[in-house]
Design a protein around this motif. Structure first.
Motif, PDB file in Angstrom:
ATOM      1  N   PRO A  71     -10.140  -0.565  12.695  1.00  5.37           N
ATOM      2  CA  PRO A  71      -9.686  -1.523  13.697  1.00  5.37           C
ATOM      3  C   PRO A  71     -10.621  -2.053  14.594  1.00  5.37           C
ATOM      4  O   PRO A  71     -11.657  -1.291  14.980  1.00  5.37           O
ATOM      5  N   ILE A  95      -6.932  -6.860  -0.979  1.00  7.50           N
ATOM      6  CA  ILE A  95      -6.515  -6.381   0.304  1.00  7.50           C
ATOM      7  C   ILE A  95      -5.051  -5.725   0.305  1.00  7.50           C
ATOM      8  O   ILE A  95      -4.234  -6.309  -0.471  1.00  7.50           O
ATOM      9  N   LYS A 104      -0.529  -7.700   8.462  1.00  3.08           N
ATOM     10  CA  LYS A 104      -1.227  -7.893   9.804  1.00  3.08           C
ATOM     11  C   LYS A 104      -2.079  -9.388   9.315  1.00  3.08           C
ATOM     12  O   LYS A 104      -1.953  -9.760   8.314  1.00  3.08           O
ATOM     13  N   HIS A 119       0.899  -1.125  -0.055  1.00  2.56           N
ATOM     14  CA  HIS A 119      -0.045   0.028  -0.010  1.00  2.56           C
ATOM     15  C   HIS A 119       0.956   1.163   0.094  1.00  2.56           C
ATOM     16  O   HIS A 119       1.537   1.477   1.049  1.00  2.56           O
ATOM     17  N   ASP A 161      -9.225   1.067   4.581  1.00  6.26           N
ATOM     18  CA  ASP A 161      -9.245   1.599   5.743  1.00  6.26           C
ATOM     19  C   ASP A 161     -10.624   2.699   5.575  1.00  6.26           C
ATOM     20  O   ASP A 161     -10.658   3.581   4.436  1.00  6.26           O
ATOM     21  N   PRO A 195      -2.383  -5.825   3.043  1.00  7.83           N
ATOM     22  CA  PRO A 195      -2.280  -6.377   4.408  1.00  7.83           C
ATOM     23  C   PRO A 195      -1.451  -5.492   5.110  1.00  7.83           C
ATOM     24  O   PRO A 195      -1.602  -5.797   6.664  1.00  7.83           O
ATOM     25  N   GLU A 196      -0.782  -4.485   4.818  1.00  8.86           N
ATOM     26  CA  GLU A 196      -0.078  -3.679   5.724  1.00  8.86           C
ATOM     27  C   GLU A 196      -0.971  -2.999   6.737  1.00  8.86           C
ATOM     28  O   GLU A 196      -0.526  -2.351   7.773  1.00  8.86           O
ATOM     29  N   GLY A 197      -2.316  -2.870   6.235  1.00  7.71           N
ATOM     30  CA  GLY A 197      -3.293  -2.053   7.101  1.00  7.71           C
ATOM     31  C   GLY A 197      -3.173  -0.416   6.891  1.00  7.71           C
ATOM     32  O   GLY A 197      -4.306   0.148   7.460  1.00  7.71           O
ATOM     33  N   GLY A 198      -2.411  -0.211   6.203  1.00  4.99           N
ATOM     34  CA  GLY A 198      -2.589   1.443   5.908  1.00  4.99           C
ATOM     35  C   GLY A 198      -1.150   1.986   4.815  1.00  4.99           C
ATOM     36  O   GLY A 198      -0.293   1.197   4.719  1.00  4.99           O
ATOM     37  N   GLY A 200      -5.196  -9.942   9.212  1.00  3.99           N
ATOM     38  CA  GLY A 200      -6.558 -10.110   8.554  1.00  3.99           C
ATOM     39  C   GLY A 200      -6.743 -10.696   7.556  1.00  3.99           C
ATOM     40  O   GLY A 200      -7.676 -11.373   7.369  1.00  3.99           O
ATOM     41  N   TYR A 232     -15.528  -3.368  11.666  1.00  4.30           N
ATOM     42  CA  TYR A 232     -14.688  -4.598  11.521  1.00  4.30           C
ATOM     43  C   TYR A 232     -15.195  -5.887  11.025  1.00  4.30           C
ATOM     44  O   TYR A 232     -14.720  -6.470  10.296  1.00  4.30           O
TER      45      TYR A 232
END
Length: 647
Positions: free
Chosen positions: A523, A550, A566, A478, A500, A552-555, A568, A531
């Motif tokens: 989160p 997706i 992460k 990302h 996000d 996967p780093e979350g941001g 998820g 979530y």
């Protein structure tokens, strides 16, 4: 390969990598005989119809068929079988082996042309009118098999180019058929004989070439034929309506035929009343229009980078409206003059503006139609693809009839031909906007196409690893706020993104992602409901056999480096497995995007100083081989993405 050998299931995909462009298909056994068969059929249709129209208009004195009505009657008789028999033709194509149907249709064409030859020799308008209806039946039977054959013979990467070649070939054949028909029938003393020989000769040539088309197996051999055309037509339309994207694409294609029919039907009047030209000028307009369609159809593969790129459809619609309106502006101020021949017409600069508008209008119509045809072929279930195409033919016929009625009504109301062109251009903008709001995928793909071609120089490597069917999870690093848009541009299929929830607050981009039905995730500690809802929706996407993406780093990375992945993605895999779905994970890596306008930079936020890296930055996407779900771990997946970044 013998003439009876079926298409190899592996040959299209292998050949896609071996042959760099659509013209190479003309050297391929699975495409070339089919192309020349349909080319000969389209040429014969138009040679026969135009020669007959000229004969009735100028050479025969038929009291019950006035010259002014000849073109209308012939056109109506030719279209009528599409309304009556398209539904039956679609069933036959799904039930039986397609190449045998093609050969049967070409045998029928020979028989019809032998009768037509006798009609030309005898000067019998009644016999030839009967043959017009039968040739309409011939085209009705050929229509579904023509477009249902291509997805069986070509891979996804070849489908746009193959459709472009067929579309180009069809319009070139129409043009050559009309020109040949007009020239042959006018030959002193031997015109009727020459037309008769040409029609039979083209039918024989088409049948000969058809013998070399490889067999294409039936897709629904157990289908029970419903011979009632009314109930089956309604059933076909309902079947098409079952996939809203496909059905609305059918409406979009039918609108294109409506649009084109308005212009084609008005060329004689436009040439005579507005451009003050003779019959040769009217023929020149047809040539320009056909050349434009051909160029636009062939450009589709280049602009789409050998994928089914429906982002070209809005581009085509915009061009159709812009140049239809400009055609009105270019033609309304032409001064009156004596009738001009071809040489005098092309000598006037103002006429070149008119011809440029007409060329560009039809070019954009080619960009509009070819991706739609390819989308319908790719998204329709193979078991009833031909019936979907039959529904398209029915709608096309209805829209063309409606265009004739509307044009007649506007002329009766006092509209000039340029005003009809203006009305059609404005109507096209309204209809296109409505379609793109109903099917936002077209608009989203257009935005992705513009971003990946005009803002960035976007290069994709390994795109053959993106599945063309079935569920899969796309896992990518990302880097920027437009990562999702770039992934859209790389995939021929729609992608559902988990993103996000904060990105949805960004003006324009937020609206774009909501339009794309992206799935917001927050989160668990901040918003447990959002979530859980995100993972439930993700499981549903995979259960329905779609692509889920997706990050996967979350941001978005803040330093340009790949962050830890992460957990998820493991939760998504576990949810899918609980539903019986083993979705492979496709690792991806966006490269050279850090530091661009849409990414963060260490000295500031994103989307500041738009030209900090200049214009047309080169960015890339590297796609790795799919990983089986049971082999995926966050750490292992991160290593694969890191390897793609370093490639």
């Amino acid at each position: 390969m013998s003439a009876q050998q079926p298409i190899s299931s592996s040959s299209p995909h292998a050949s896609a990598a071996q042959h760099p462009n659509q013209f190479a298909l003309l050297r391929q056994r699975r495409f070339a005989p089919f192309f020349w068969t349909q080319f000969a059929g389209a040429a014969n249709d138009n040679l026969f119809k135009f020669a007959f129209t000229v004969m009735v208009t100028y050479q025969l004195g038929v009291s019950w068929l006035p010259p002014a009505m000849a073109g209308l009657v012939i056109g109506a008789l030719f279209i009528l079988p599409f309304l009556l028999f398209s539904a039956t033709a679609g069933q036959l194509t799904d039930k039986f082996e397609k190449t045998r149907i093609i050969r049967f249709v070409k045998n029928l064409e020979i028989a019809i042309m032998l009768v037509a030859a006798a009609g030309f020799m005898a000067g019998s308008a009644a016999v030839l009118l009967g043959c017009v209806f039968l040739m309409g039946l011939h085209s009705t039977l050929f229509g579904p098999v023509k477009f249902a054959y291509l997805p069986q013979a070509l891979s996804e990467r070849e489908l746009t180019g193959g459709n472009g070649m067929v579309e180009m070939g069809t319009f070139v054949a129409i043009l050559l058929g009309n020109v040949a028909g007009g020239l042959l029938v006018a030959l002193p003393g031997v015109g009727h004989t020459a037309v008769a020989v040409a029609c039979v000769g083209l039918a024989l040539a088409g049948r000969l070439v058809a013998q070399w088309i490889p067999l294409a197996p039936a897709t629904d051999p157990g289908l029970a034929i419903n011979w009632n055309p009314v109930s089956e037509t309604w059933r076909n339309l309902r079947l098409a309506h079952g996939n809203l994207v496909v059905f609305r694409s059918l409406l979009g294609i039918s609108w294109m035929w409506f649009f084109g029919a308005v212009f084609l039907s008005q060329f004689p009047s436009f040439a005579k009343q507005v451009l003050h030209g003779d019959e040769q000028v009217a023929s020149l307009l047809l040539v320009v229009f056909s050349v434009g369609i051909g160029i636009g159809s062939l450009l589709c593969e280049v602009l789409s980078r050998r994928h089914v790129e429906i982002g070209l459809v809005p581009l085509g619609a915009i061009g159709m409206s812009v140049f239809a309106i400009d055609l009105y502006l270019a033609s309304r101020g032409l001064p009156p003059s004596a009738p001009q021949g071809l040489a005098a017409f092309v000598a006037r600069p103002a006429h070149w503006h008119v011809m440029a508008d007409l060329l560009l209008l039809s070019l954009f119509a080619g960009l509009y139609s070819v991706p739609m045809y390819a989308l319908i072929q790719m998204r329709s279930q193979s078991t009833h693809r031909a019936r979907i195409i039959a529904a398209n033919n029915i709608l096309n016929a209805l829209f063309m009839i409606a265009s004739a009625v509307l044009a007649g009504a506007l002329l009766s109301a006092g509209f000039t031909v340029p005003q009809i062109f203006l009305f059609t251009g404005i109507a096209n903008a309204v209809v296109a906007f409505h379609i793109f709001m109903l099917v936002p995928e077209y608009l989203l793909r257009f935005v992705a196409w513009v971003l990946s071609r005009c803002v960035y120089r976007f290069q994709v490597r390994g795109d053959e690893h993106i599945p063309t069917e079935g569920a899969a999870i796309l896992a990518c690093n990302h880097v920027s706020f437009v990562d999702a848009v770039l992934l859209m541009a790389a995939s021929p299929r729609p992608i559902y993104f988990i993103m996000d929830h904060r990105i949805f607050r960004i003006p324009v981009l937020g609206a774009l992602f909501r339009l794309a039905k992206a799935i917001p995730v927050a989160p668990q500690k901040d918003d447990a409901a959002t979530y859980e809802a995100a993972f439930e929706r993700a499981a549903q996407v995979l259960k329905e056999g779609d692509l889920l993406a997706i990050f996967p780093e979350g941001g978005i990375t803040r330093d340009g480096q790949l962050q830890e992945f992460k957990g998820g993605i493991m939760k998504i895999i576990d949810r899918a497995r609980a539903d019986g779905v083993e979705a492979p994970v496709v690792p991806m890596a966006l490269t050279n995007l850090w530091g661009s306008f849409f990414s963060r930079i260490e000295q500031g936020g994103a989307m500041v100083r738009p030209f900090r890296r200049g214009m047309f930055n080169r960015v890339g996407l590297n796609v790795g081989a799919p990983v089986a779900a049971v082999q995926v771990t966050p750490g292992g997946l991160r290593e694969r993405v890191a390897g793609l970044l370093a490639a």
